[in-house]
Write a protein that holds these residues in place. Structure first.
Motif, short mmCIF file in Angstrom:
data_model
loop_
_atom_site.label_atom_id
_atom_site.label_comp_id
_atom_site.label_asym_id
_atom_site.label_seq_id
_atom_site.Cartn_x
_atom_site.Cartn_y
_atom_site.Cartn_z
N ASP A 167 0.87 -1.18 0.00
CA ASP A 167 0.00 0.00 0.00
C ASP A 167 0.91 1.23 0.00
O ASP A 167 2.02 1.19 0.54
CB ASP A 167 -1.01 -0.01 1.16
CG ASP A 167 -0.39 0.01 2.54
OD1 ASP A 167 0.77 -0.45 2.71
OD2 ASP A 167 -1.08 0.46 3.48
N PRO B 215 -7.31 -6.30 -2.37
CA PRO B 215 -7.91 -5.19 -1.62
C PRO B 215 -9.33 -5.50 -1.14
O PRO B 215 -9.74 -5.02 -0.07
CB PRO B 215 -7.90 -4.03 -2.62
CG PRO B 215 -6.76 -4.34 -3.54
CD PRO B 215 -6.76 -5.84 -3.66
N LEU C 168 -10.75 -3.18 1.65
CA LEU C 168 -10.30 -1.89 1.11
C LEU C 168 -10.54 -1.81 -0.39
O LEU C 168 -9.80 -1.15 -1.13
CB LEU C 168 -8.81 -1.69 1.43
CG LEU C 168 -8.50 -1.46 2.92
CD1 LEU C 168 -7.02 -1.65 3.20
CD2 LEU C 168 -8.95 -0.07 3.35
#
Length: 373
Positions: free
Chosen positions: A102, A255, A260
């Motif tokens: 990330d 993700p 996310l």
């Protein structure tokens, strides 16, 4: 680590030692773990201010007419849509959708971006961006040695910084950055951080790091600023529910698995690495929800650690990804991926297997701590 296998040192190494820091190997860097009590350092950031050396982070500059197009292809976010002076949290994924890292991407100018990777993944991200740059009119540059990075975090941080700069800090939004001068040192001043508090990250040339650290220390003397190590950085980000690569994020998770999915922008123009796999992951997550990242608060005193099993009714229903005593809550806390059936806050009968003993835990929504605006 350097090619000789020795630990790398930041420009502030001698200063940390003069302050009596306990040093540790972190991703091949010799970094301060704590200076005194990590609990005191943690509480200082929550109530006053803390000063961190984050020079181990990996800065990669991407420039050229097609810099935005390259980043839109290489990363899952819509980077071309980031305005100059702003920053974006995003991820770089493999073709199979697994998370490589990330990132925070700063748009420094019309055709210039700075990608900030985690220390442990900086080389992986650099290699991936360099490989993905083929065919784009853009240059990927390893700038890890070009920057030192200092962070001032906590409710007193705006006042401390204001005393050292005439940059417009009031106009500087969260996830924005502007060039300025701090204590006479040229810096990129970014309103970002990893603590759950208001604060700033200052990118400067390594030769200016000591001078800036000393100026910040002096400016913070009257308001309780203390030097802080990586240990309290970890408990601060844990309380704030922020993921750490290698714990909440790994190549075996997409993700969407990590909750996310919002960082993946399918609507942006053109292809991007991992698009097809991520589209499938998104559809799969809707039809068959993956494990959910939740907060766990201990009823007892025993501290859960990464890898411990989360249990309910004698069955394993998940796994702890991060755990530590919380100085703010006064209890051990953890983040864990658990089955959706046990993910709702207040779910009863959930425990953590700590060396064969099932310790009771309360399921709570993340984050554990949110600062008052």
């Amino acid at each position: 680590m350097s090619s000789t296998g020795e630990l790398r040192h930041t420009a502030l190494d001698a200063l940390h030692r003069s302050l009596g820091a306990t040093m540790t190997d972190f991703a091949g860097w010799d970094m301060p773990l704590r200076y005194g009590s990590e609990r005191d350092e943690h509480i200082a950031v929550r109530t006053k201010a803390g000063l961190f050396d984050l020079s181990h982070m990996g800065e990669i500059t991407v420039t050229g007419p097609q810099a935005a197009a390259l980043l839109d292809f290489a990363l899952v976010g819509n980077i071309g849509g980031v305005k100059p002076g702003r920053a974006r949290y995003t991820m770089i994924c493999r073709a199979d959708g697994g998370i490589l890292d990330d990132l925070i991407v700063y748009r420094l100018g019309e055709t210039e971006y700075m990608v900030v990777a985690n220390a442990s993944n900086a080389q992986v991200v650099l290699d991936a961006l360099s490989e993905r740059a083929a065919g784009f009119d853009a240059e990927v540059r390893d700038d890890r040695d070009a920057y030192a990075l200092l962070a001032v975090q906590g409710p007193q941080s705006p006042g401390i910084l204001k005393s050292l700069t005439d940059a417009d800090l009031d106009g500087l939004k969260y996830y924005a950055g502007l060039p300025g001068t701090v204590a006479g040192v040229p810096a990129l001043i970014a309103r970002t951080g990893y603590t759950g508090e208001d604060g700033f990250e200052l990118f400067v040339k390594p030769e200016h790091a000591v001078e800036l650290w000393q100026a910040l220390t002096k400016a913070g003397e009257g308001v309780g600023l203390v030097p802080c190590g990586l240990s309290c950085r970890d408990t601060l980000r844990l309380e704030a529910g922020m993921p750490l690569y290698g714990h909440e994020l790994t190549t075996s998770l997409t993700p969407f698995d990590a909750g996310l999915g919002r960082v993946v922008k399918f609507e942006k123009e053109g292809d991007f690495v991992g698009r097809e796999a991520l589209r499938e992951a998104a559809a799969h997550a809707e039809s068959q929800p993956p494990r959910v990242l939740v907060g766990l608060v201990a009823e007892g005193r025993r501290v859960p650690r990464a890898g411990y099993a989360v249990v309910a009714g004698g069955e394993v229903i998940g796994e702890v990804t991060s755990g530590a005593p919380s100085p703010t809550l006064g209890k051990p806390i953890a983040m864990a991926y658990v089955d959706p059936a046990h993910a709702a806050p207040g779910t009863s009968g959930v425990g953590v297997d700590i060396r064969g003993s099932h310790e009771p835990y309360e399921v709570v929504a993340l984050p554990f701590y949110k600062r008052q605006k």
